[in-house]
Design a protein around this motif. Sequence first.
Motif, short mmCIF file in Angstrom:
data_model
loop_
_atom_site.label_atom_id
_atom_site.label_comp_id
_atom_site.label_asym_id
_atom_site.label_seq_id
_atom_site.Cartn_x
_atom_site.Cartn_y
_atom_site.Cartn_z
N SER A 1 6.44 -44.88 32.62
CA SER A 1 7.61 -44.82 33.49
C SER A 1 8.87 -44.59 32.66
O SER A 1 9.03 -45.16 31.59
CB SER A 1 7.76 -46.13 34.28
N LYS A 2 9.75 -43.76 33.20
CA LYS A 2 10.99 -43.44 32.52
C LYS A 2 12.15 -43.77 33.45
O LYS A 2 12.37 -43.08 34.44
CB LYS A 2 11.02 -41.96 32.13
N PRO A 3 12.91 -44.83 33.15
CA PRO A 3 14.03 -45.19 34.02
C PRO A 3 15.03 -44.04 34.13
O PRO A 3 15.30 -43.36 33.15
CB PRO A 3 14.66 -46.39 33.29
N THR B 1 21.69 -48.38 32.10
CA THR B 1 22.80 -49.32 32.26
C THR B 1 22.62 -50.11 33.54
O THR B 1 22.41 -49.53 34.61
CB THR B 1 24.14 -48.57 32.30
N LEU B 2 22.70 -51.42 33.44
CA LEU B 2 22.58 -52.25 34.63
C LEU B 2 23.76 -52.01 35.56
O LEU B 2 24.89 -51.82 35.10
CB LEU B 2 22.56 -53.73 34.25
N VAL C 1 14.35 -61.01 32.36
CA VAL C 1 14.46 -60.42 33.69
C VAL C 1 15.80 -59.72 33.86
O VAL C 1 16.77 -60.00 33.15
CB VAL C 1 14.29 -61.47 34.82
N HIS C 2 15.82 -58.80 34.81
CA HIS C 2 17.04 -58.25 35.37
C HIS C 2 17.10 -58.73 36.82
O HIS C 2 16.09 -58.66 37.53
CB HIS C 2 17.03 -56.72 35.35
N GLU C 3 18.26 -59.15 37.25
CA GLU C 3 18.40 -59.67 38.61
C GLU C 3 19.69 -59.18 39.24
O GLU C 3 20.71 -59.05 38.57
CB GLU C 3 18.40 -61.20 38.57
N ALA C 4 19.61 -58.90 40.53
CA ALA C 4 20.81 -58.54 41.29
C ALA C 4 20.65 -59.08 42.70
O ALA C 4 19.54 -59.20 43.23
CB ALA C 4 20.99 -57.02 41.34
N GLY C 5 21.79 -59.40 43.32
CA GLY C 5 21.78 -59.77 44.72
C GLY C 5 21.56 -61.25 44.99
O GLY C 5 21.19 -62.02 44.10
N GLU C 6 21.78 -61.63 46.24
CA GLU C 6 21.57 -62.99 46.73
C GLU C 6 20.45 -62.97 47.76
O GLU C 6 20.30 -62.00 48.51
CB GLU C 6 22.85 -63.54 47.35
N GLU D 1 13.03 -52.47 33.06
CA GLU D 1 13.94 -51.32 33.21
C GLU D 1 13.42 -50.27 34.17
O GLU D 1 14.20 -49.48 34.72
CB GLU D 1 14.22 -50.70 31.84
N ASP D 2 12.11 -50.25 34.42
CA ASP D 2 11.54 -49.27 35.35
C ASP D 2 12.05 -49.46 36.77
O ASP D 2 11.97 -48.55 37.59
CB ASP D 2 10.01 -49.35 35.33
#
Length: 285
Positions: free
Chosen positions: A2-4, A8-9, A27-32, A49-50
């Motif tokens: 896989s290639k993001p 950049t977040l 981890v990467h996290e976003a949102g509620e 990152e994918d």
Amino acid sequence: MSKPPRLTLPPAARAYRLATARGAFAVHEAGEPVRGTALLVPGFTGSKEDFIALLEPLAAAGYRAVAVDGRGQYETPGPREEAAYGLEELARDVLAQAEALGGGPLHLVGHSLGGLISRAAVLRDAAPFASLTLMSSGPAAIAQEQQARTKLLVAALEALREDMPAVWAAMRAQDAPDSAADSPELTAFLRERWLATVPEQLIATGRVLISEPDRVAELAAVPLPKLVLSGVVDYAWPVPLMDEMAVRLAASRVVVEGAEHSPNAENPQVTAGALVGFWESAHGR
């Protein structure tokens, strides 16, 4: 691999280490979690990152999106022992991550190998989850041609596990000559990710891809809403095979136009919309 589409977040996302009963995971996290939480599990040679392009649209739809590096995968450390990366061990990690993320509807999404890991987690204990999405992931081992390639890679890793740069160079030399060139930034990231991943993780999970039995009947018996999502073509599991699997699972089925093995990276807006639509239908909204 896989290639993001970008590295950049988004502004609303953050990177941290999720503490669980089985260790800490990058981890990467976003949102509620207004409507729920999505736990995003990457595939072979992949990483959190994918899913980077899914974070913002899922957060905008009211979901907490959490993409994870599994043990020994990129920014999550792991032991130099192949037994640590058996499918059941990785499934237990997913269940520990689910527990750490807390209450509320939790939607599990596994990409490719991550789908096999997620399936194993659900078969061990489906209680934490509100739904399961198998993204570009099939009923059993990968296609014969891909099995041959993966066997070669596993053999190279077994012989050269202390020289990961050499294995990387040999693997990239097998890229199709007419494939589009990656940007310098992406090229550097892909190599960095490869070198940071524990070789025993790649060896053990590569073996899973070439030996996993068909467990669709077991999964069909689990009373959990299921979605099978893929691109229009797939080199790991042929699309007709995933069509058939969806029927056997009585699952929802989405084919994402303009995408192949990584709809999360190749057409993230449509993929995010399909996920949200499925989650809402699963809850009768």
